[in-house]
Design a protein around this motif. Structure first.
Motif, PDB file in Angstrom:
ATOM      1  N   ALA A  89      42.102  49.180  40.773  1.00 28.54           N
ATOM      2  CA  ALA A  89      41.869  49.586  39.381  1.00 28.54           C
ATOM      3  C   ALA A  89      42.039  48.415  38.408  1.00 28.54           C
ATOM      4  N   PRO A  90      43.154  47.676  38.435  1.00 30.13           N
ATOM      5  CA  PRO A  90      43.245  46.531  37.523  1.00 30.13           C
ATOM      6  C   PRO A  90      42.194  45.469  37.817  1.00 30.13           C
ATOM      7  N   ASN A  91      41.795  45.323  39.076  1.00 26.73           N
ATOM      8  CA  ASN A  91      40.757  44.338  39.375  1.00 26.73           C
ATOM      9  C   ASN A  91      39.416  44.765  38.799  1.00 26.73           C
ATOM     10  N   ALA A  92      39.164  46.075  38.768  1.00 23.36           N
ATOM     11  CA  ALA A  92      37.937  46.561  38.131  1.00 23.36           C
ATOM     12  C   ALA A  92      37.926  46.207  36.652  1.00 23.36           C
ATOM     13  N   VAL A  93      39.054  46.398  35.982  1.00 22.35           N
ATOM     14  CA  VAL A  93      39.144  46.040  34.563  1.00 22.35           C
ATOM     15  C   VAL A  93      38.924  44.546  34.385  1.00 22.35           C
ATOM     16  N   LEU A  94      39.511  43.741  35.249  1.00 18.66           N
ATOM     17  CA  LEU A  94      39.336  42.286  35.174  1.00 18.66           C
ATOM     18  C   LEU A  94      37.866  41.910  35.315  1.00 18.66           C
ATOM     19  N   ARG A  95      37.146  42.594  36.167  1.00 18.25           N
ATOM     20  CA  ARG A  95      35.724  42.299  36.362  1.00 18.25           C
ATOM     21  C   ARG A  95      34.889  42.645  35.129  1.00 18.25           C
ATOM     22  N   VAL A  96      35.363  43.608  34.353  1.00 21.35           N
ATOM     23  CA  VAL A  96      34.601  44.040  33.179  1.00 21.35           C
ATOM     24  C   VAL A  96      34.846  43.129  31.980  1.00 21.35           C
ATOM     25  N   LEU A  97      35.996  42.457  31.922  1.00 15.85           N
ATOM     26  CA  LEU A  97      36.348  41.665  30.735  1.00 15.85           C
ATOM     27  C   LEU A  97      35.231  40.743  30.240  1.00 15.85           C
ATOM     28  N   PRO A  98      34.547  39.987  31.100  1.00 15.76           N
ATOM     29  CA  PRO A  98      33.526  39.066  30.582  1.00 15.76           C
ATOM     30  C   PRO A  98      32.388  39.735  29.837  1.00 15.76           C
ATOM     31  N   ALA A  99      32.196  41.041  30.054  1.00 17.45           N
ATOM     32  CA  ALA A  99      31.123  41.769  29.360  1.00 17.45           C
ATOM     33  C   ALA A  99      31.587  42.389  28.058  1.00 17.45           C
ATOM     34  N   LEU A 100      32.881  42.248  27.742  1.00 15.54           N
ATOM     35  CA  LEU A 100      33.456  42.906  26.572  1.00 15.54           C
ATOM     36  C   LEU A 100      33.776  41.911  25.469  1.00 15.54           C
TER      37      LEU A 100
END
Length: 348
Positions: free
Chosen positions: A251-262
């Motif tokens: 779950a935290p790794n999924a959030v980390l993967r999304v950061l560059p798009a935010l």
């Protein structure tokens, strides 16, 4: 980061997946197919993707129909209502057809983030896989559709936490997780365990023990370290619940993967939500006492480790191996080997 092989395998697989719903026919358990096939295609196992789907297909259910049109006027009432799974997926399919997917993600991420525990964190994990593919490998119709399905699943299962967790302590992720107390009664499903958290001894102080980030870059660094900490802890605590504790890392790794798009303004709240998810799952499923299994010595490279997970075949093992690949090193190898040891093929 390993790129998807451009042979069309992933897009073909996603098109197959999108004829099914986000949950399995055995109840509200999540459909892991889109996450597993993305990881398999990414890490040199594209040849196994369709065979894996063939074996998994009997567990899936039909894509639910859309009985409600989600609008600006009614979306709040429909949020978190699983009766509208099909309607939410249709809503995000329309949005991503009309607007750039990054605009849709930016608008909805802060709305969905407080419900990160939804579906035992599977929706946010699915979003993370979808965004990684779009960012790394480019936009195609099936990849954009996968983001729409993932966001729709999250909206329909949106589940706010019963307590607010705000990092305000002085500990880094490793020490902060070590301080999280295990629930005295670890029984029932996720919602049952969530209900016990507010009254759990030591929970409020431990849940806020992570240090407050100084800004967006620090939030990203803390999130990276949180993923490393959860992967490193897995071999020692997975005997408590080998499947559910996978999500404390993915779950935290999924959030980390999304950061560059935010936008960077969303990075700090993203860290807060990721920490909430990991801390909650740790309290709910990690045993009070760790074990120290012998070093597995089975694999020496991440490629070998992921191949071991692919041969095992369980979706949770594959997803943990995928996150372990991002972390790298002996702890990551040990985490994947431990998952292969404890999780029965077919559990996910």
């Amino acid at each position: 980061m390993t790129a998807i092989t451009e042979d069309g395998t992933l897009d073909e697989a996603l098109q197959r997946v999108h004829s099914t719903g986000p949950e399995l026919s055995q109840g509200w358990l999540s459909n892991h197919a889109p996450m597993a096939v993305e990881a398999l295609a990414r890490h040199g196992q594209a040849r196994t993707v369709h065979r894996w789907l063939d074996a998994y297909r009997h567990r899936t259910d039909e894509l639910p129909s859309a009985a409600l049109t989600i609008t600006d006027d009614n979306w709040r009432e429909a949020l978190g209502d699983p009766r509208h799974l099909g309607s939410w997926i249709a809503h995000f399919t329309r949005l991503t057809a009309e607007l750039p997917w990054t605009d849709v993600l930016t608008a909805w991420w802060p709305r969905l983030l407080p419900g990160i525990i939804a579906g035992a964190t599977h929706p946010v994990i699915r979003v993370g896989h979808a965004v990684r593919t779009l960012l790394t490998d480019g936009e195609t119709e099936p990849r954009t559709a996968e983001l729409a399905h993932a966001l729709g699943y999250w909206a329909a299962r949106h589940q706010p936490l019963p307590v607010t967790v705000t990092p305000s302590g002085g500990a880094g992720p490793h020490r902060a997780l070590d301080a999280v107390p295990s629930l005295a009664v670890q029984e029932g499903g996720v919602l049952d365990r969530l209900a016990r958290l507010p009254a759990a001894e030591g929970w409020p102080a431990a849940a806020s023990g992570l240090r407050r980030p100084a800004g967006p870059d620090d939030a990203r660094d803390l999130l990276t370290e949180l993923v490393r900490a959860t992967v490193a802890r897995y071999p020692r605590y997975a005997h408590g619940d080998a499947v559910m504790l996978v999500h404390a890392a993915t779950a935290p790794n999924a959030v980390l993967r999304v950061l560059p798009a935010l936008p960077r303004a969303l990075w700090v709240p993203s860290l807060t939500a990721a920490w909430e998810a990991s801390a909650v799952l740790t309290a709910a499923y990690a045993p009070a006492r760790p074990v120290f299994p012998a070093a597995p010595g089975v694999t020496t490279t991440m490629e070998e480790s992921f191949a071991l997970a692919a041969a095992h075949g369980d979706a949770h093992v594959i997803k943990l191996a995928d996150t372990a690949w991002d972390v790298g090193g002996p702890a990551a190898l040990a985490a994947t080997a431990r998952a292969c040891e404890l999780i029965e093929p077919g559990d996910g």
